[in-house]
Scaffold this active site. Structure first.
Site, short mmCIF file in Angstrom:
data_model
loop_
_atom_site.label_atom_id
_atom_site.label_comp_id
_atom_site.label_asym_id
_atom_site.label_seq_id
_atom_site.Cartn_x
_atom_site.Cartn_y
_atom_site.Cartn_z
N CYS A 121 0.83 -1.21 0.00
CA CYS A 121 0.00 0.00 0.00
C CYS A 121 0.87 1.27 0.00
CB CYS A 121 -0.98 -0.04 1.17
SG CYS A 121 -2.34 1.12 0.99
N HIS B 58 -3.64 -5.16 0.73
CA HIS B 58 -3.30 -5.63 2.08
C HIS B 58 -3.45 -7.15 2.14
CE1 HIS B 58 -4.50 -1.49 4.02
NE2 HIS B 58 -3.84 -1.35 2.87
N GLU C 286 -3.16 -9.32 4.69
CA GLU C 286 -3.32 -9.98 5.99
C GLU C 286 -4.76 -10.36 6.32
OE1 GLU C 286 -5.25 -6.40 6.85
OE2 GLU C 286 -3.50 -6.77 5.60
#
Length: 358
Positions: free
Chosen positions: A249, A334, A336
């Protein structure tokens, strides 16, 4: 929270009325996010710092809130806009309503808004400055708020104020984390992969980071315009080639700027947990979680030793880069899964392999 008639006023004069919980007057860039769940993780994502956020999914709060889902210590929204706010959640993990959470964090929320019409407006004309105010606010006060300069210090607001560590001391790999607004579960994923983390404030000099002799460096997500982060970019330049680097990001954008590329603002950005991306290395399609309003300008990559390795299937914009003259790769999304799908954790494994010499 006190409930009054309220409205959102955009800089172009558009007005969207609803019920305002709070008598606060707030101003910020108005953006939308498309996730159907994961609202608490989204509320605590530092990448939304300084923004008024629209949830496009019509009902928010149906499974309540729980500190387990928080991705940072607080919510740094300027305001929240929803169609309907659930005040009677049902879940075995429910420990309070979204309204309770917003009141605790002093975040105003405007409900009963036609979020579909508002989102279509932003999709057509782009993100725009707006104010959330009680309905009886004088027009001159509204115009004064709309004239507020845009924020440019968001990373400074959300980065850690001191160095700290995570993970076992005998972990196989030592990773230096540059915190531009990192989410908690990103750090937890790296620890689960066998890493000992040292988390540094965003402007920490490169010499201090390299002094711990990490096996790799991780550049985190974060809010705002990457071009504002001039000290951070200069520090990344000094770390290039010294250690394997993985960025996501904001980290993806900062690395591109440090290598001579440019970034530019998008019309309305990518925000949500349902963004499709093609991985050109592993030859698969991933559904990703994203939160950004800027992107790497592809024209600026011409002549640079940088390869595009991921692309958005919605608009073909760059979602990942691999650097050909130093051990670095970055992605715009992202990995995760907080919130979002869990199928992108393989990116952490790719970073682990790099630190192992592959």
């Amino acid at each position: 929270m006190q409930k009054v008639k309220g409205k959102l006023v955009l800089k172009d004069g558009s007005v969207y009325e609803g019920t305002l919980y709070s008598t606060h007057k707030s101003v910020g860039e108005v953006v939308f996010t498309t996730g159907m769940s994961g609202y608490q993780e989204t509320l605590t994502d530092p990448s939304f710092c300084g923004q008024i956020v629209i949830f496009t999914y019509p009902l928010i709060g149906n499974y309540g809130c729980n500190d387990l889902f928080c991705q940072s210590d607080s919510c740094c929204y300027k305001g929240l806009i929803v169609s309907e706010l659930c005040d009677e959640p049902s879940s075995w993990r429910d420990e309070g309503t979204v309204l309770d959470f917003l009141e605790k964090n002093d975040i105003p929320v405007l409900t009963g808004v036609d979020t579909r019409a508002l989102t279509r407006r932003i999709r057509s004309y782009g993100t725009i400055q707006g104010v959330m105010v009680p309905a009886d606010t004088p027009e001159d006060e509204i115009q004064a708020l709309l004239a507020t300069p845009e924020e440019h210090d968001q990373v400074a607001q959300v980065t850690t104020k001191k160095v700290y560590t995570m993970g076992p001391e005998d972990a196989k790999y030592s990773v230096a984390v540059m915190d531009y607004g990192v989410k908690r579960h990103i750090l937890e994923c790296l620890v689960e992969k066998g890493c000992r983390l040292t988390v540094f404030p965003a402007e920490t000099p490169a010499e201090d980071v390299l002094a711990i002799d990490p096996d790799g460096i991780f550049l985190s997500n974060g809010p705002g315009d990457p071009a504002d982060l001039k000290p951070e970019i200069e520090n990344v330049k000094k770390m290039i080639g010294k250690k394997p680097i993985f960025g996501i990001c904001m980290g993806h954008q900062v690395m591109a700027l440090a290598n001579g590329a440019r970034t530019k603002k998008m019309l309305f950005g990518h925000r949500g947990i349902n963004q499709p991306v093609r991985d050109l290395v592993d030859h698969k399609i991933c559904i990703t979680s994203q939160n950004h309003g800027f992107m790497v300008d592809e024209d600026s990559l011409k002549g640079l030793p940088i390869e595009v390795i991921n692309r958005s299937l919605n608009d073909n914009t760059i979602e990942g880069l691999r650097y050909l003259d130093h051990p670095t790769f970055t992605v715009q999304y992202h990995p995760e899964a907080s919130p979002g799908p869990s199928g992108n954790a393989y990116l952490f494994d790719r970073f682990i392999k790099m630190m192992g010499g592959h």
